[in-house]
Design a protein around this motif. Structure first.
Motif, PDB file in Angstrom:
ATOM      1  N   ASP A 137       3.392 -18.918  -8.692  1.00  0.00           N
ATOM      2  CA  ASP A 137       4.182 -17.494  -9.045  1.00  0.00           C
ATOM      3  C   ASP A 137       5.014 -17.087  -7.643  1.00  0.00           C
ATOM      4  O   ASP A 137       5.455 -18.063  -6.931  1.00  0.00           O
ATOM      5  CB  ASP A 137       3.088 -16.153  -8.960  1.00  0.00           C
ATOM      6  CG  ASP A 137       1.849 -16.321  -9.526  1.00  0.00           C
ATOM      7  OD1 ASP A 137       2.046 -16.593 -11.006  1.00  0.00           O
ATOM      8  OD2 ASP A 137       0.633 -15.976  -9.180  1.00  0.00           O
ATOM      9  N   PHE A 138       6.135 -16.196  -8.451  1.00  0.00           N
ATOM     10  CA  PHE A 138       7.260 -16.078  -7.085  1.00  0.00           C
ATOM     11  C   PHE A 138       6.657 -13.922  -6.526  1.00  0.00           C
ATOM     12  O   PHE A 138       6.183 -13.523  -7.302  1.00  0.00           O
ATOM     13  CB  PHE A 138       8.474 -15.362  -7.571  1.00  0.00           C
ATOM     14  CG  PHE A 138       8.903 -14.224  -6.937  1.00  0.00           C
ATOM     15  CD1 PHE A 138       9.816 -14.553  -5.687  1.00  0.00           C
ATOM     16  CD2 PHE A 138      10.143 -13.340  -7.772  1.00  0.00           C
ATOM     17  CE1 PHE A 138      10.305 -13.249  -5.261  1.00  0.00           C
ATOM     18  CE2 PHE A 138      10.468 -12.364  -7.224  1.00  0.00           C
ATOM     19  CZ  PHE A 138      11.106 -12.730  -5.842  1.00  0.00           C
ATOM     20  N   VAL A 139       6.634 -14.840  -5.269  1.00  0.00           N
ATOM     21  CA  VAL A 139       5.361 -13.376  -4.450  1.00  0.00           C
ATOM     22  C   VAL A 139       6.169 -13.012  -3.500  1.00  0.00           C
ATOM     23  O   VAL A 139       7.050 -14.010  -2.618  1.00  0.00           O
ATOM     24  CB  VAL A 139       4.442 -14.001  -4.262  1.00  0.00           C
ATOM     25  CG1 VAL A 139       3.604 -13.066  -2.556  1.00  0.00           C
ATOM     26  CG2 VAL A 139       3.498 -14.386  -5.135  1.00  0.00           C
ATOM     27  N   SER A 140       6.864 -11.833  -3.501  1.00  0.00           N
ATOM     28  CA  SER A 140       7.436 -10.931  -2.396  1.00  0.00           C
ATOM     29  C   SER A 140       6.801  -9.660  -1.606  1.00  0.00           C
ATOM     30  O   SER A 140       6.339  -8.957  -2.292  1.00  0.00           O
ATOM     31  CB  SER A 140       8.873 -10.193  -3.186  1.00  0.00           C
ATOM     32  OG  SER A 140       9.819  -9.687  -1.515  1.00  0.00           O
ATOM     33  N   THR A 141       7.199  -9.090  -0.590  1.00  0.00           N
ATOM     34  CA  THR A 141       6.798  -8.673   0.904  1.00  0.00           C
ATOM     35  C   THR A 141       7.243  -6.930   0.555  1.00  0.00           C
ATOM     36  O   THR A 141       8.904  -7.961   0.489  1.00  0.00           O
ATOM     37  CB  THR A 141       6.376  -9.226   1.618  1.00  0.00           C
ATOM     38  OG1 THR A 141       5.375  -9.997   1.226  1.00  0.00           O
ATOM     39  CG2 THR A 141       5.387  -7.636   2.440  1.00  0.00           C
ATOM     40  N   LEU A 142       6.864  -6.291   0.497  1.00  0.00           N
ATOM     41  CA  LEU A 142       7.540  -5.390   0.031  1.00  0.00           C
ATOM     42  C   LEU A 142       6.589  -4.223   1.363  1.00  0.00           C
ATOM     43  O   LEU A 142       5.870  -3.638   1.736  1.00  0.00           O
ATOM     44  CB  LEU A 142       7.535  -4.513  -1.108  1.00  0.00           C
ATOM     45  CG  LEU A 142       8.290  -2.825  -1.007  1.00  0.00           C
ATOM     46  CD1 LEU A 142       9.483  -3.525  -0.509  1.00  0.00           C
ATOM     47  CD2 LEU A 142       7.428  -2.139  -2.339  1.00  0.00           C
ATOM     48  N   SER A 143       7.969  -3.900   2.121  1.00  0.00           N
ATOM     49  CA  SER A 143       7.542  -2.706   3.157  1.00  0.00           C
ATOM     50  C   SER A 143       8.297  -1.435   3.031  1.00  0.00           C
ATOM     51  O   SER A 143       9.494  -1.229   3.973  1.00  0.00           O
ATOM     52  CB  SER A 143       8.222  -3.508   4.660  1.00  0.00           C
ATOM     53  OG  SER A 143       7.088  -4.778   5.281  1.00  0.00           O
ATOM     54  N   ILE A 144       7.558  -0.267   2.730  1.00  0.00           N
ATOM     55  CA  ILE A 144       8.696   0.698   2.972  1.00  0.00           C
ATOM     56  C   ILE A 144       8.095   1.356   4.282  1.00  0.00           C
ATOM     57  O   ILE A 144       6.831   1.824   4.831  1.00  0.00           O
ATOM     58  CB  ILE A 144       7.125   1.315   2.017  1.00  0.00           C
ATOM     59  CG1 ILE A 144       7.860   1.017   0.064  1.00  0.00           C
ATOM     60  CG2 ILE A 144       7.986   2.728   1.603  1.00  0.00           C
ATOM     61  CD1 ILE A 144       7.609   1.594  -1.020  1.00  0.00           C
ATOM     62  N   ILE A 145       9.051   2.356   4.784  1.00  0.00           N
ATOM     63  CA  ILE A 145       9.272   2.311   6.226  1.00  0.00           C
ATOM     64  C   ILE A 145       9.361   4.137   5.930  1.00  0.00           C
ATOM     65  O   ILE A 145      10.140   4.514   5.701  1.00  0.00           O
ATOM     66  CB  ILE A 145      10.412   1.357   7.416  1.00  0.00           C
ATOM     67  CG1 ILE A 145      10.123   0.301   7.147  1.00  0.00           C
ATOM     68  CG2 ILE A 145       9.961   2.405   8.417  1.00  0.00           C
ATOM     69  CD1 ILE A 145      11.244  -0.704   7.584  1.00  0.00           C
ATOM     70  N   THR A 146       8.211   4.792   6.706  1.00  0.00           N
ATOM     71  CA  THR A 146       8.556   6.347   6.389  1.00  0.00           C
ATOM     72  C   THR A 146       9.461   6.926   7.968  1.00  0.00           C
ATOM     73  O   THR A 146       9.012   5.932   9.307  1.00  0.00           O
ATOM     74  CB  THR A 146       7.602   7.180   6.397  1.00  0.00           C
ATOM     75  OG1 THR A 146       6.158   7.097   7.117  1.00  0.00           O
ATOM     76  CG2 THR A 146       6.973   6.330   4.584  1.00  0.00           C
ATOM     77  N   SER A 147       9.841   7.874   8.264  1.00  0.00           N
ATOM     78  CA  SER A 147      10.338   9.082   8.894  1.00  0.00           C
ATOM     79  C   SER A 147      10.505   9.678   9.671  1.00  0.00           C
ATOM     80  O   SER A 147       9.508  10.066   8.667  1.00  0.00           O
ATOM     81  CB  SER A 147      11.748   8.291   9.191  1.00  0.00           C
ATOM     82  OG  SER A 147      12.285   9.251   8.316  1.00  0.00           O
ATOM     83  N   GLU A 148      10.161  10.225  10.368  1.00  0.00           N
ATOM     84  CA  GLU A 148       9.648  11.631  10.886  1.00  0.00           C
ATOM     85  C   GLU A 148      10.082  12.092  10.095  1.00  0.00           C
ATOM     86  O   GLU A 148       9.621  13.630  10.391  1.00  0.00           O
ATOM     87  CB  GLU A 148      10.270  11.432  12.482  1.00  0.00           C
ATOM     88  CG  GLU A 148       8.661  10.664  13.478  1.00  0.00           C
ATOM     89  CD  GLU A 148       7.582  11.548  12.923  1.00  0.00           C
ATOM     90  OE1 GLU A 148       7.062  11.979  13.107  1.00  0.00           O
ATOM     91  OE2 GLU A 148       6.559  10.446  13.758  1.00  0.00           O
TER      92      GLU A 148
END
Length: 588
Positions: free
Chosen positions: A513-524
């Motif tokens: 499979d094609f695997v990708s890592t998604l990082s969702i970054i929240t700010s203040e």
């Protein structure tokens, strides 16, 4: 040196007083410059039959001769006496010329030209058999070779011809023999107009001027009765009497001998007239008629491209000189009417279809039709222009002739390589200087995708405090078909939220499979709440697919903090530490 003109003293040094005809007379000329000027001049020897040189013959000794100031120079010259007459006295002097102006001259001296006694040889070289047969009235020619005998100096030989048994004799002329010209061939012509048909002996005699040496050669002459008077006819036949302007018309001219015998050469012309005016006179090749060739036809090809449409009259004329008389014979007149030229050939070129859409890697056929419009049908040749290099093409036939009743039809086959886009091709049809084109719009598309896949994300939802990062794993799996590269795109992010995706694209394979890592970054600055974030898979050609993430952002829990107060009293420092602890959401 002086600036005056040169002054020359010219003297003939011991000039000869006598010379044998045809042998050189040698002269030595002495020239002295006495004026103190370098002299350049043309030196000539003048020979005259009179002492006053009223008329004379010039012989160039040297052109642009040079004599330096106060210097002397000798010049030697051998005078050719072959043109001088025996037993005659001539006067000779040397003259220096500046152009045509005489500068100075020598005294004149006399030269007596005498005949030289010398021996020579004679032989008859033509005809080799010694005998010539001619018809009465024709001329027989004998060639006699005269050669200087060994050990002889030379001189002039006088020739005389005599026909035996007749009073006919005549002087042939004379020839000069010397060491530099020891052999001469002489043609002796014998006329036969006054000779009856018979056999004669021809004697040609040569002798030197004193008559001390004489030699003869003999030949035979057979005079036959004159041939029958030559007569002939001329006829003209046209290959086409109503040609179209520009057409080539064969004109056959036949010359036939009508007399029982005789021979002659007939000179031919072809005359063309219109309305009583001469349009053109054409010289044709002459024909020779005799017993072996009593009739002959020559064909002249008449080009009518420059002839105006009208009626013309053609006549062939033959001319032949018979017994000294010019005889002219004409053919019957022939009529030819030149027709106006047809309209120029024209045709129409049509493609069916004019637009084609095709997938790369496939082929398509286009019907090409060339239809006659006007003029005389002519051959049409097809070609293709403007095609990309990835397109191979061919016509099932490239050459054809459209007529009023039949079109020229060809099939154009295009084999498409791995390209994509729209191209303007041009089918070209040429016939002589006529050129027609038809445009063909070719649109090449990629073939439909058979790529089947699915996209998933783990976890499908997540809750994080504001200021933290949520991690997701995106997986693209190949279900069937040919793998394609998939690009991942993220949308639906609220304000104050960013993301990182690594990698952003990849190609799923069978079992991988094609695997990708998604990082969702929240700010203040992110606003608490629940959001749907969309992940879109964008393949190269297959349909796009999406999957949603549910992201919940909560209020941030406060952290413990210290308030330190400082009071300074005198030299003492009192520190008051206040620790405030607040519990939120069951946390200390």
């Amino acid at each position: 040196m002086s600036d005056s003109a040169p002054s020359l003293n010219i003297t003939l040094v011991n000039p000869p007083s006598q010379a044998v005809a045809c042998l050189p007379a040698n002269y030595t000329i002495n020239i002295t410059e006495v004026g103190g000027v370098n002299a350049t001049f043309d030196l000539k020897l003048l020979v005259s039959e009179s002492p006053d040189f009223a008329t004379y013959t010039e012989y160039v000794v040297e052109e642009n001769a040079n004599v330096s100031a106060y210097q002397s120079r000798l010049f030697n010259y051998s005078l050719d006496t072959s043109s001088l007459t025996e037993e005659k006295t001539y006067w000779v002097k040397a003259v220096a010329f500046n152009g045509t102006i005489p500068l100075n001259e020598s005294s004149a001296c006399q030269l007596l030209v005498v005949g030289g006694s010398f021996d020579f040889l004679m032989e008859l070289v033509e005809p080799a058999t010694g005998s010539i047969t001619v018809h009465q009235g024709e001329t027989a020619t004998y060639t006699v070779r005269i050669t200087l005998a060994p050990g002889q100096s030379g001189g002039r030989v006088y020739l005389h011809a005599q026909i035996s048994g007749t009073p006919f004799g005549w002087d042939v002329g004379s020839v000069c023999l010397c060491q530099s010209n020891p052999q001469v061939d002489v043609d002796v012509e014998v006329p036969t107009e006054s000779l009856a048909p018979d056999t004669y002996q021809i004697q040609i005699t040569g002798q030197d001027y004193p008559g001390d040496h004489s030699h003869s050669v003999r030949g035979y002459l057979v005079v036959q009765p004159p041939p029958p008077e030559f007569r002939f006819t001329v006829d003209l036949t046209l290959g086409e009497t109503t040609p179209t302007q520009g057409e080539l018309v064969p004109c056959a001219v036949t010359v036939t001998r009508t007399s029982a015998g005789g021979e002659g050469t007939v000179r031919l012309t072809l005359n063309i007239f219109y309305d009583g005016h001469t349009y053109k006179t054409i010289q044709l090749s002459p024909v020779s008629l005799n017993d072996d060739n009593p009739s002959e036809t020559i064909v002249y090809t008449l080009n009518t491209s420059e002839m105006l449409p009208r009626e013309y009259t053609l006549q062939a004329v033959g001319e032949c000189t018979i017994n000294g008389v010019l005889v002219r014979v004409s053919s019957p007149e022939r009529t030819m009417e030149v027709q106006p030229p047809p309209p120029p050939f024209d045709f129409r070129l049509v493609l069916n279809p004019q637009r084609v859409e095709v997938y790369s890697g496939s082929s398509v056929d286009v019907l090409v039709v060339a239809s006659w419009v006007s003029g005389s049908p002519r051959e049409v040749q097809l070609s293709l222009q403007g095609y990309p290099a990835e397109v191979d093409w061919s016509f099932n036939q490239t050459v054809g002739t459209p007529t009023a009743t039949s079109n020229f039809t060809a099939l154009l086959t295009l084999n498409i390589g791995q390209i994509e886009g729209t191209y303007q091709l041009q089918v070209v049809a040429t016939s002589g200087t006529t050129r027609k084109t038809a445009n063909l719009t070719l649109t090449v598309m990629l073939p439909p995708s058979n790529f089947v896949y699915q996209i998933s994300i783990e976890p499908p939802s997540k809750t994080i405090p504001r200021g933290e990062t949520a991690i997701f794993t995106i997986k693209v799996s190949l279900i069937s078909g040919d793998p394609e590269e998939v690009q991942l795109e993220i949308s639906g992010l609220p304000s104050g939220v960013d993301y990182e995706l690594e990698p952003t694209y990849g190609t799923p394979q069978a079992g991988s499979d094609f695997v990708s890592t998604l990082s969702i970054i929240t700010s203040e600055k992110a606003k608490p709440g629940t959001y749907n974030i969309t992940v879109t898979a964008v393949p190269e050609r297959a349909e796009q697919k999406t999957v949603s993430i549910e992201l919940t952002i909560k209020e941030t829990a406060p952290i413990p903090f210290l308030i330190i107060g400082f009071t300074a009293i005198g030299a003492s420092v009192i520190a008051i530490l206040v620790l405030i602890t607040k519990f939120l959401a069951g946390k200390t």
